[in-house]
Design an enzyme around this catalytic site. Structure first.
Site, PDB file in Angstrom:
ATOM      1  CD  GLU A  75      -1.701  -2.311   1.844  1.00 31.93           C
ATOM      2  OE1 GLU A  75      -2.604  -3.136   2.060  1.00 31.93           O
ATOM      3  OE2 GLU A  75      -0.498  -2.520   2.162  1.00 31.93           O
ATOM      4  CG  PHE A 106     -10.777  -9.206  11.712  1.00 32.00           C
ATOM      5  CD1 PHE A 106      -9.623  -9.800  12.202  1.00 32.00           C
ATOM      6  CD2 PHE A 106     -10.876  -8.954  10.353  1.00 32.00           C
ATOM      7  CE1 PHE A 106      -8.594 -10.151  11.356  1.00 32.00           C
ATOM      8  CE2 PHE A 106      -9.845  -9.300   9.496  1.00 32.00           C
ATOM      9  CZ  PHE A 106      -8.701  -9.892   9.989  1.00 32.00           C
ATOM     10  CD  GLN A 107      -7.821  -6.417   8.903  1.00 32.42           C
ATOM     11  OE1 GLN A 107      -8.677  -6.214   8.042  1.00 32.42           O
ATOM     12  NE2 GLN A 107      -6.600  -6.835   8.603  1.00 32.42           N
ATOM     13  NE  ARG A 165      25.059  16.134   3.150  1.00 30.99           N
ATOM     14  CZ  ARG A 165      24.825  14.894   3.553  1.00 30.99           C
ATOM     15  NH1 ARG A 165      24.202  14.654   4.695  1.00 30.99           N
ATOM     16  NH2 ARG A 165      25.208  13.863   2.836  1.00 30.99           N
ATOM     17  CB  VAL A 220      15.214   9.783  -0.825  1.00 30.34           C
ATOM     18  CG1 VAL A 220      15.901  10.441   0.365  1.00 30.34           C
ATOM     19  CG2 VAL A 220      14.029  10.622  -1.281  1.00 30.34           C
ATOM     20  CG  PHE A 254      22.403  11.381   1.617  1.00 28.15           C
ATOM     21  CD1 PHE A 254      22.917  12.196   0.627  1.00 28.15           C
ATOM     22  CD2 PHE A 254      21.671  11.971   2.637  1.00 28.15           C
ATOM     23  CE1 PHE A 254      22.723  13.564   0.653  1.00 28.15           C
ATOM     24  CE2 PHE A 254      21.470  13.340   2.672  1.00 28.15           C
ATOM     25  CZ  PHE A 254      21.994  14.144   1.681  1.00 28.15           C
ATOM     26  CB  ILE A 255      22.519   7.243   6.155  1.00 34.30           C
ATOM     27  CG1 ILE A 255      21.116   7.557   5.644  1.00 34.30           C
ATOM     28  CG2 ILE A 255      22.507   7.160   7.676  1.00 34.30           C
ATOM     29  CD1 ILE A 255      20.130   6.427   5.800  1.00 34.30           C
ATOM     30  CD  GLU A 273      22.570  12.476   6.858  1.00 36.61           C
ATOM     31  OE1 GLU A 273      21.826  13.280   6.268  1.00 36.61           O
ATOM     32  OE2 GLU A 273      22.145  11.527   7.560  1.00 36.61           O
TER      33      GLU A 273
END
Length: 615
Positions: free
Chosen positions: A71, A133-134, A276, A406, A491-492, A495
């Site tokens: 989803e 239920f749900q 950045r 990203v 990218f991380i 950093e």
């Protein structure tokens, strides 16, 4: 025929056949979506949304249901559809997890201010508030993300509430959420009990410009010695007047990364974006500038990076009054359309002769472009991402659409894609959610079937959504998916290099994306050497011409792209040893600081810097 769905609270005594002069509320709702021009609706069915599925089945000649594998992908595709077309994107999810899985895509739409409608299933009315239920109170879940958030209470309300939701999403450029108890969609309502307001939809006209504000801006620009124009997505479609004004007042052009496709990459004064996701010329220009024209822009790093702290005068142009003064004190605030305001300024401002400020920035841009070109056109050594972009540029069509994931790919795509305004570049801008590239490419190919579509993703982002490669294959969407694979969240990792004691959680095992593609019915290629690129990209173009989905698994090196926000090039700020080390690491031996070009023109350099901003 009655439906045996008592487990979801639907009374099986209620017929779902149309009676004379009636229509089911679900079919009325789908017809309403059609009246608003909705062509695609994304997501996964479930028991609590089955009345909507029945209605979509009945109306399948007019609106396409697109089955995704998660989803989140459906919601992100809806968001990217809105970014690419300006039209509302629609997704749905069943009660509970189906709805909560939508959140990432909905927040992406909220942060980028685009209209999206989410239809969320709910247990039937007879089971609501019984902890069945749900079944849960869904309304608070969506309260933060939505500009309009309602639970339908009667069948007659259903098309009316969805109509209102679409109007609100368009009017407020945001997300509208409607929760639908499953039984209501099967209930017959009178054919004249609903109507669409799509024909009455109007956009706000452009505000009337205040001549006094224009005059104030013109006076400041006539006196400016080092002006810069900083353009955002509000200038989309108005690139020519922006560039004309740049040339007239000798102001180089900075732009936000998300407006990268608004200007031709070969515009001689195009600096790029600061911070950045950046290019070197744009990072360097703001500490040296005296006047900034901030137009159609909501640059989100402004305060934390203090990018404008050296600027003497700040002129802001925006069509949204809530944005004026938001990012910096505005000496002149102009409410109006970017193109209208820039044209009004252009007509009245004095033309400046060519000067040292203009020439220094043009030389700096040229020096940067030479550096970028040299990386892209290397023929020897380890395969790097730069040479992959060189091939993308070689085979891309003049109106290609790039759906960008990203991470490092966001930064490097604005450095290395050679864009023109006929092309399209879209990503998750302010929310910056990984995994956006593949869903965006699905939406792009469905919205623009005649155009070449690329999904450019790092392996980190691609791993999050790669199951929906099967969606591209199932719907026969000939897309080229390029995976920049180096077994890390690059990218991380960069950093962590700047702020942490060491690296943790940023590396992972390799995946054979060629085999993955083939297992799903796509064409897969693996590239490990520069010499393989030409043949692979030529083959990919032939494949999509025959309607095939393509995955190019580019096994690139894992070095860090040059950190333009942390330059070590100026001898007044850094030691010779640091500069030498920096240039060697980033293959930047011929790269020079802006101060070098300013001093060549006899201009003083302010030796200013901006901060990294929040990381």
């Amino acid at each position: 025929m009655a439906k045996n769905v008592i487990q979801f609270g639907f009374d099986t005594k209620v017929a779902n056949k149309h009676e004379l002069g009636t229509i089911t509320a679900g079919v009325a709702t789908v017809k309403l979506l059609e009246s608003w021009g909705v062509k695609h609706i994304y997501d996964i069915p479930g028991g609590s949304i089955n009345s909507l599925m029945d209605a979509l089945y009945e109306e399948n000649q007019h609106i396409d249901y697109v089955q995704v594998r998660h989803e989140e992908v459906g919601a992100m595709a809806a968001s990217m559809h809105a970014k690419m077309t300006g039209e509302i994107g629609v997704c749905f999810g069943s009660a509970g997890p189906g709805g909560t899985h939508l959140m990432n895509g909905l927040y992406d739409a909220r942060e980028d201010h685009v209209p999206v409608l989410a239809l969320v299933g709910q247990f039937g009315t007879s089971g609501m508030n019984w902890d069945t239920f749900q079944e849960m109170n869904e309304n608070p879940i969506f309260a933060d993300v939505a500009v309009y958030n309602r639970t339908v209470m009667t069948a007659d309300q259903l098309p009316h509430v969805v109509d209102e939701a679409i109007r609100q999403a368009y009017a407020k450029n945001g997300v509208a959420v409607v929760q639908i108890p499953v039984d209501l969609g099967w209930v017959n309502i009178a054919t004249d009990a609903w109507y669409s307001t799509a024909h009455a939809h109007r956009r706000y006209p452009n505000p009337t410009l205040d001549p006094e504000d224009i005059a104030l801006a013109v006076n400041i620009l006539n006196e400016a010695e080092r002006p810069v124009i900083f353009a955002g997505i509000g200038t989309r479609g108005k690139g020519k007047i922006v560039m004309d004004l740049c040339r007239k007042i000798k102001a180089p052009l900075a732009n936000t990364g998300i407006s990268w496709d608004n200007f031709p990459s070969d515009f001689e004064a195009l600096l790029g974006s600061p911070n950045r996701v950046s290019t070197k010329p744009s990072v360097e220009v703001f500490p040296e500038a005296d006047v900034v024209v901030f137009v159609g822009n909501n640059y989100p790093f402004a305060e934390v990076s203090k990018v404008f702290k050296h600027v003497k005068k700040f002129i802001q142009i925006d069509i949204d009054p809530s944005k004026l003064g938001k990012r910096h004190y505005a000496d002149v605030a102009i409410l109006g359309d970017a193109g209208d305001a820039l044209k009004a300024i252009y007509d009245k401002v004095d033309e400046k002769p060519e000067n040292g400020w203009w020439r220094a920035n043009l030389d700096n841009v040229a020096n940067w472009n030479e550096y970028v070109h040299r990386l892209e056109t290397k023929t020897e050594g380890e395969l790097q991402l730069y040479q992959v972009y060189n091939q993308i540029n070689r085979v891309s069509e003049k109106d290609a659409i790039y759906s960008i994931d990203v991470g490092d790919v966001t930064q490097t795509s604005i450095r290395h894609l050679h864009m023109n305004p006929q092309q399209m570049w879209r990503t998750s801008a302010l929310f910056a959610t990984m995994g956006i590239g593949l869903p965006g490419a699905i939406a792009a190919k469905q919205d623009f079937p005649g155009r070449q579509v690329w999904n450019l993703a790092g392996d980190g982002g691609f791993n999050m959504v790669m199951q929906d490669l099967a969606t591209q294959v199932q719907y026969k969407l000939p897309i080229i998916n390029v995976v920049f694979a180096n077994k890390q969240y690059g990218f991380i990792k960069d950093e962590q290099e700047d702020t942490n004691k060491g690296f943790l959680g940023v590396q992972f095992q390799d995946t054979d994306y060629k085999k993955l593609a083939e297992s799903m019915g796509a064409v897969g290629y693996s590239v490990t050497e520069i010499s393989q690129l030409n043949d692979v990209f030529d083959a990919a173009i032939r494949d999509i011409a025959h309607g095939r989905v393509v995955v190019i698994d580019a096994k690139i090196s894992n070095e860090r792209p040059l950190p333009a926000e942390l330059l070590e090039l100026d001898p007044r700020l850094h030691s010779d040893e640091d500069i030498k080390r920096f240039k060697k690491r980033y293959e930047a031996e011929d790269l020079k600081p802006l101060s070098y070009f300013l001093e060549k023109e006899g201009l003083e350099s302010h030796i200013g810097t901006i901060e990294q901003g929040g990381f």
